[in-house]
Scaffold this motif. Structure first.
Motif, PDB file in Angstrom:
ATOM      1  N   PHE A  82       0.832  -1.206   0.000  1.00 38.19           N
ATOM      2  CA  PHE A  82       0.000   0.000   0.000  1.00 38.19           C
ATOM      3  C   PHE A  82       0.869   1.259   0.000  1.00 38.19           C
ATOM      4  N   THR A  83       1.913   1.278   0.826  1.00 40.32           N
ATOM      5  CA  THR A  83       2.783   2.457   0.897  1.00 40.32           C
ATOM      6  C   THR A  83       3.477   2.710  -0.435  1.00 40.32           C
ATOM      7  N   VAL A  90      -8.286  12.302  -1.021  1.00 42.02           N
ATOM      8  CA  VAL A  90      -7.601  12.498  -2.305  1.00 42.02           C
ATOM      9  C   VAL A  90      -7.893  13.897  -2.845  1.00 42.02           C
ATOM     10  N   PHE A 114       0.945  12.249  -0.769  1.00 40.17           N
ATOM     11  CA  PHE A 114       1.197  10.876  -0.326  1.00 40.17           C
ATOM     12  C   PHE A 114       0.990  10.721   1.179  1.00 40.17           C
ATOM     13  N   VAL A 150      -2.870  11.059   2.142  1.00 37.89           N
ATOM     14  CA  VAL A 150      -3.689   9.879   1.842  1.00 37.89           C
ATOM     15  C   VAL A 150      -3.339   8.728   2.788  1.00 37.89           C
ATOM     16  N   THR A 151      -2.065   8.578   3.100  1.00 37.19           N
ATOM     17  CA  THR A 151      -1.655   7.533   4.052  1.00 37.19           C
ATOM     18  C   THR A 151      -2.245   7.797   5.432  1.00 37.19           C
ATOM     19  N   THR A 209       0.872   3.889  -3.077  1.00 35.71           N
ATOM     20  CA  THR A 209       0.448   5.272  -2.860  1.00 35.71           C
ATOM     21  C   THR A 209       1.565   6.255  -3.192  1.00 35.71           C
ATOM     22  N   TYR A 210       2.791   5.920  -2.808  1.00 35.89           N
ATOM     23  CA  TYR A 210       3.917   6.812  -3.105  1.00 35.89           C
ATOM     24  C   TYR A 210       4.163   6.904  -4.608  1.00 35.89           C
ATOM     25  N   SER A 212       1.489   9.137  -6.107  1.00 36.19           N
ATOM     26  CA  SER A 212       1.283  10.447  -5.496  1.00 36.19           C
ATOM     27  C   SER A 212       1.406  11.601  -6.504  1.00 36.19           C
TER      28      SER A 212
END
Length: 284
Positions: free
Chosen positions: A113-114, A174, A187, A190-191, A117-118, A121
Motif C-alpha cells: 500500500f505504501t 484524495v 502521499f 492519503v496515508t 500510494t507513493y 502520489s
C-alpha cells in the motif's frame, strides 16, 4: 359469534364483540434504556466526528506550511506501530489466529500500500487541476458527511455500509490532498487518511469489546485532542464542536430515554399472524 372466517355467521365481516379489546397489549417489545449505557454507545459517534475533525485540522496545518510531511509521516508511522502491538495485546493474539493472518502478511500489505500510494502520489497531486478549489472543498465536505452517515456505528440498519463509508472518506482525502503544495504532501495525507479512517476504528471496536473502561478513556482523550487542535485554528469552531459533542454524548441519550417513556405501540388480535413453527423441513 366466533372469530373464524370459514363459517357463515349472521354478522358482517368487520364485526367484533366486546371481548375484542381485552387482548390489547401496549409496548410489549419496547426496550428500556439506561442513561449511561446509551452514553457509552454514543462514543462511536463521538470518535468518528473527532476523526474527521483531526483529519481536517491536520490538512489545514499541512496546507498552511505549519506541519511538515516528514513529521506527520513519522508520527503516523510510530502511532500505527504502537496501535498494531496494542491491537494484538488486547486479546492475546486470539483474533489473529482465528483470522489466519500472520504478521508477515500484514507487513507485506503495508509495504504494498505504501509503495503504491507513493508511486501514484504525482498523479494524485495533479488529478484535480482542472477543477476549481471551491468545488473541491464542496465535494470533500459532502464526502466526509456521507462517510459519517454510512459509517458502521454498531446499528443493524440498511443504511450502514462500511465499504461505502471508507471509500467516501478516501475520496475526500484524495481531493484535499490534491490541493497541497507537493506530491509528498499528497502521499502523506492519503496515508494518514487510511490510518485514521480504516485502522483507527478497528482498534476502537476491539477496545470497546474487550476493555470498555480503556475505550472510554481513549474516547475522552481523543475528543480533547481534537478540540485542542481545532481551537488552534478557530476558537469559535472549537466551541461549536464541543457543543456538538456534548449534545451527542449527553443531551441526545437523555432525550432518547425521555421519549421512550412516551411510546404507545399497541398489539392485539388485529396484528398479522406470525408463523413460529419450524418449516425448514418443507424446503428440503
Amino acid at each position: 359469534w366466533q372469530k373464524v372466517l370459514y363459517k357463515r355467521q349472521p354478522f358482517p365481516d368487520n364485526y367484533v364483540d366486546q371481548r375484542f379489546l381485552e387482548e390489547l397489549r401496549k409496548n410489549i417489545h419496547a426496550r428500556q434504556y439506561q442513561y449511561w449505557a446509551v452514553v457509552f454507545e454514543s462514543g462511536a459517534v463521538v470518535q468518528q466526528l473527532c476523526s474527521v475533525c483531526v483529519f481536517v485540522v491536520t490538512w489545514w496545518y499541512m496546507d498552511a506550511g505549519m506541519l511538515s510531511p516528514q513529521g506527520l509521516f513519522g508520527a503516523a508511522l510510530a502511532s500505527s506501530l504502537l496501535g498494531y502491538v496494542f491491537f494484538d495485546a488486547i486479546d492475546g493474539g486470539v483474533g489473529r489466529r482465528e483470522s489466519g493472518r500472520t504478521r508477515w502478511a500484514d507487513l507485506k500489505s503495508m509495504l504494498v500500500f505504501t509503495a503504491f500510494t507513493y508511486g501514484f502520489s504525482p498523479v494524485l497531486k495533479t488529478l484535480t487541476e482542472s477543477i476549481s478549489t471551491d468545488t473541491i472543498y464542496a465535494m470533500s465536505a459532502f464526502m466526509l458527511l456521507g462517510h459519517l452517515i454510512f459509517f458502521d456505528y454498531g446499528a443493524n440498519a440498511a443504511i450502514v455500509s462500511s465499504t461505502l463509508s471508507l471509500n467516501m472518506a478516501i475520496f475526500a482525502s484524495v481531493c484535499l490532498a490534491s490541493r497541497l503544495p507537493r506530491s509528498l504532501h499528497a502521499f502523506v495525507m492519503v496515508t494518514f487518511a487510511m490510518q485514521i479512517f480504516a485502522l483507527w476504528p478497528m482498534l476502537q471496536k476491539k477496545l470497546k469489546a474487550r476493555t470498555p473502561r480503556c475505550y472510554v478513556g481513549v474516547t475522552v482523550l481523543f475528543a480533547l485532542a481534537a478540540l485542542a487542535g481545532l481551537a488552534s485554528v478557530s476558537s469559535v469552531g472549537a466551541v461549536l464542536f464541543a457543543s456538538l459533542l456534548l449534545s451527542i454524548s449527553c443531551l441526545c441519550p437523555y432525550c432518547l430515554i425521555r421519549l421512550q417513556q412516551l411510546k404507545d405501540n399497541i398489539h392485539g388480535p388485529w396484528d398479522e399472524a406470525e408463523i413460529k413453527e419450524d418449516l425448514s423441513r418443507f424446503l428440503m
